[in-house]
Design an enzyme around this catalytic site. Structure first.
Site, PDB file in Angstrom:
ATOM      1  N   ASN A   1     -38.133   5.391  54.091  1.00  0.00           N
ATOM      2  CA  ASN A   1     -38.050   5.967  52.704  1.00  0.00           C
ATOM      3  C   ASN A   1     -36.693   5.583  51.988  1.00  0.00           C
ATOM      4  O   ASN A   1     -35.760   5.394  52.665  1.00  0.00           O
ATOM      5  CB  ASN A   1     -37.803   7.594  53.145  1.00  0.00           C
ATOM      6  CG  ASN A   1     -37.794   8.431  52.074  1.00  0.00           C
ATOM      7  OD1 ASN A   1     -37.279   8.109  51.038  1.00  0.00           O
ATOM      8  ND2 ASN A   1     -38.768   9.677  52.005  1.00  0.00           N
TER       9      ASN A   1
ATOM     10  N   HIS B   1     -33.207   7.620  48.934  1.00  0.00           N
ATOM     11  CA  HIS B   1     -31.752   7.725  48.612  1.00  0.00           C
ATOM     12  C   HIS B   1     -30.996   6.673  48.091  1.00  0.00           C
ATOM     13  O   HIS B   1     -29.951   6.751  47.493  1.00  0.00           O
ATOM     14  CB  HIS B   1     -31.098   8.039  50.192  1.00  0.00           C
ATOM     15  CG  HIS B   1     -31.448   9.063  50.903  1.00  0.00           C
ATOM     16  ND1 HIS B   1     -31.136  10.433  50.653  1.00  0.00           N
ATOM     17  CD2 HIS B   1     -32.230   9.339  51.937  1.00  0.00           C
ATOM     18  CE1 HIS B   1     -31.906  11.401  51.456  1.00  0.00           C
ATOM     19  NE2 HIS B   1     -32.436  10.658  52.261  1.00  0.00           N
TER      20      HIS B   1
ATOM     21  N   HIS C   1     -40.801   9.555  47.467  1.00  0.00           N
ATOM     22  CA  HIS C   1     -41.154  10.931  47.265  1.00  0.00           C
ATOM     23  C   HIS C   1     -41.075  10.918  45.720  1.00  0.00           C
ATOM     24  O   HIS C   1     -39.928  11.261  44.955  1.00  0.00           O
ATOM     25  CB  HIS C   1     -40.350  12.139  47.918  1.00  0.00           C
ATOM     26  CG  HIS C   1     -40.776  13.384  47.417  1.00  0.00           C
ATOM     27  ND1 HIS C   1     -40.238  14.299  48.234  1.00  0.00           N
ATOM     28  CD2 HIS C   1     -41.627  13.862  46.546  1.00  0.00           C
ATOM     29  CE1 HIS C   1     -40.567  15.584  47.731  1.00  0.00           C
ATOM     30  NE2 HIS C   1     -41.391  15.061  46.841  1.00  0.00           N
TER      31      HIS C   1
ATOM     32  N   ARG D   1     -40.810  13.238  43.136  1.00  0.00           N
ATOM     33  CA  ARG D   1     -40.723  14.664  42.695  1.00  0.00           C
ATOM     34  C   ARG D   1     -41.091  15.056  41.212  1.00  0.00           C
ATOM     35  O   ARG D   1     -40.962  14.102  40.299  1.00  0.00           O
ATOM     36  CB  ARG D   1     -39.318  15.217  42.932  1.00  0.00           C
ATOM     37  CG  ARG D   1     -38.931  15.450  44.163  1.00  0.00           C
ATOM     38  CD  ARG D   1     -37.607  15.774  44.621  1.00  0.00           C
ATOM     39  NE  ARG D   1     -37.195  16.019  45.906  1.00  0.00           N
ATOM     40  CZ  ARG D   1     -37.410  17.673  46.407  1.00  0.00           C
ATOM     41  NH1 ARG D   1     -38.065  18.553  45.586  1.00  0.00           N
ATOM     42  NH2 ARG D   1     -37.151  17.823  47.670  1.00  0.00           N
TER      43      ARG D   1
ATOM     44  N   ARG E   1     -35.715  13.436  40.213  1.00  0.00           N
ATOM     45  CA  ARG E   1     -34.434  13.704  40.477  1.00  0.00           C
ATOM     46  C   ARG E   1     -33.780  12.164  40.764  1.00  0.00           C
ATOM     47  O   ARG E   1     -32.629  11.922  40.938  1.00  0.00           O
ATOM     48  CB  ARG E   1     -34.049  14.720  41.402  1.00  0.00           C
ATOM     49  CG  ARG E   1     -34.420  14.649  42.775  1.00  0.00           C
ATOM     50  CD  ARG E   1     -34.143  15.679  43.816  1.00  0.00           C
ATOM     51  NE  ARG E   1     -34.537  16.895  43.246  1.00  0.00           N
ATOM     52  CZ  ARG E   1     -34.536  18.157  43.769  1.00  0.00           C
ATOM     53  NH1 ARG E   1     -33.586  18.080  45.024  1.00  0.00           N
ATOM     54  NH2 ARG E   1     -34.945  19.300  43.581  1.00  0.00           N
TER      55      ARG E   1
ATOM     56  N   GLU F   1     -45.258  10.460  48.897  1.00  0.00           N
ATOM     57  CA  GLU F   1     -44.972  11.912  49.004  1.00  0.00           C
ATOM     58  C   GLU F   1     -45.038  12.514  47.738  1.00  0.00           C
ATOM     59  O   GLU F   1     -44.359  12.113  46.716  1.00  0.00           O
ATOM     60  CB  GLU F   1     -43.653  12.051  49.785  1.00  0.00           C
ATOM     61  CG  GLU F   1     -43.509  11.711  51.241  1.00  0.00           C
ATOM     62  CD  GLU F   1     -42.334  12.166  51.740  1.00  0.00           C
ATOM     63  OE1 GLU F   1     -41.533  12.565  50.918  1.00  0.00           O
ATOM     64  OE2 GLU F   1     -42.259  11.886  53.137  1.00  0.00           O
TER      65      GLU F   1
ATOM     66  N   THR G   1     -36.426  18.497  51.261  1.00  0.00           N
ATOM     67  CA  THR G   1     -37.482  19.288  51.543  1.00  0.00           C
ATOM     68  C   THR G   1     -37.070  20.150  52.977  1.00  0.00           C
ATOM     69  O   THR G   1     -36.633  19.442  53.966  1.00  0.00           O
ATOM     70  CB  THR G   1     -38.827  18.502  51.965  1.00  0.00           C
ATOM     71  OG1 THR G   1     -39.171  17.553  50.793  1.00  0.00           O
ATOM     72  CG2 THR G   1     -39.973  19.455  52.303  1.00  0.00           C
TER      73      THR G   1
ATOM     74  N   GLU H   1     -48.089  15.083  59.131  1.00  0.00           N
ATOM     75  CA  GLU H   1     -46.452  14.619  59.378  1.00  0.00           C
ATOM     76  C   GLU H   1     -45.864  15.860  59.796  1.00  0.00           C
ATOM     77  O   GLU H   1     -45.643  16.840  59.040  1.00  0.00           O
ATOM     78  CB  GLU H   1     -45.906  14.105  58.338  1.00  0.00           C
ATOM     79  CG  GLU H   1     -44.492  13.477  58.600  1.00  0.00           C
ATOM     80  CD  GLU H   1     -43.593  12.737  57.469  1.00  0.00           C
ATOM     81  OE1 GLU H   1     -42.447  12.930  57.453  1.00  0.00           O
ATOM     82  OE2 GLU H   1     -44.410  12.187  56.570  1.00  0.00           O
TER      83      GLU H   1
ATOM     84  N   HIS I   1     -38.152  13.609  59.117  1.00  0.00           N
ATOM     85  CA  HIS I   1     -37.120  14.378  58.583  1.00  0.00           C
ATOM     86  C   HIS I   1     -36.153  14.613  59.383  1.00  0.00           C
ATOM     87  O   HIS I   1     -36.310  15.600  60.598  1.00  0.00           O
ATOM     88  CB  HIS I   1     -37.767  15.944  58.027  1.00  0.00           C
ATOM     89  CG  HIS I   1     -36.828  16.412  57.232  1.00  0.00           C
ATOM     90  ND1 HIS I   1     -37.049  16.101  55.621  1.00  0.00           N
ATOM     91  CD2 HIS I   1     -35.979  17.389  56.842  1.00  0.00           C
ATOM     92  CE1 HIS I   1     -35.953  16.827  55.023  1.00  0.00           C
ATOM     93  NE2 HIS I   1     -35.327  17.466  55.866  1.00  0.00           N
TER      94      HIS I   1
END
Length: 241
Positions: A7, A10, A43, A45, A49, A70, A101, A151, A191
């Site tokens: 992922n 970040h 992801h 969103r 963000r 995602e 999340t 997941e 996660h």
């Protein structure tokens, strides 16, 4: 063998802190791919963000590995998925105020709704996954949506401070993996997993993918992204199928 999917959200978070042009999530995705990741997760969103629409488009265009998108189960995100055509979409819950999340998607009572939402995605040949808690009722509801994957949310396990609590959460996950396999679902985990707590899954069969972002990016600050991804990919290669 289970595989690593990285992922890169970040990286985008750091970029958006200054509303600048670096660091570039697309470059991070390429480097992770070269270091052994078999897929890239972003992801997108609703509030944008971190990951932006152009990030999703560019990663899809430039990377050779699988793109996992995602997203929330909204009309806007469904349209984006149908346009971009990632390898997989993973439906996740979203709350505007959360930092990350916080829990799994509630599938109970929404089976028909989610099945209808996923239908055009499946028609495009896009695979789907539902990000859910390690709860037998959620798993049984998930299969009714027509999804191929779930997941399992490993955050409660990863965040547990006391050994006994961590063990309880681990047992929930292990039982959920077994149940999902028995009823015909494929299982991914994600996660809060890092280079230490992931070791408890080393001899657990039936896990298809590990979704990891934060731990890799944190390690990359000190050692570099190439080394951080290689370390995790090599670790996962020792795990059971």
């Amino acid at each position: 063998m289970p595989v690593l999917v990285v992922n890169v959200d970040h990286v985008a978070t750091l970029r958006q802190a200054r509303r600048g042009i670096e660091p570039e999530p697309v470059t991070a995705a390429y480097m992770a791919e070269m270091a052994g990741a078999t897929g890239i997760i972003v992801h997108l969103r609703e509030d944008r963000r971190h990951i932006q629409d152009r990030d999703v488009e560019l990663i899809k265009q430039t990377c050779n590995t699988r793109l996992h998108l995602e997203m929330a189960a909204t009309d806007e995100m469904q349209g984006i998925a149908l346009k971009i055509e990632p390898e997989m979409v993973c439906l996740v819950p979203e709350k505007r105020q959360e930092l990350t999340t916080e829990g799994g998607l509630n599938c109970i009572g929404r089976e028909a709704e989610l099945k209808d939402f996923l239908a055009p995605i499946h028609e495009k040949g896009i695979r789907s996954s539902l990000f859910i808690d390690a709860d037998p009722k959620q798993i049984e509801a998930a299969i009714a949506t027509g999804t191929e994957f779930i997941e399992i949310h490993t955050g409660h396990y990863a965040d547990a401070k006391e050994y006994d609590n961590r063990r309880v959460e681990l047992e929930k996950i292990l039982k959920s993996i077994s149940l999902a396999k028995d009823i015909g679902l494929k299982v991914n985990l994600g996660h809060g997993l890092n280079y230490r707590n992931i070791l408890n899954f080393k001899d657990v069969p039936g896990i298809s993918e590990y979704s990891i972002g934060h731990a890799i990016m944190a390690r990359a600050i000190y050692l570099g992204l190439d080394r951080a991804v290689r370390d995790m990919a090599e670790l996962i290669r020792t795990f059971a199928d």
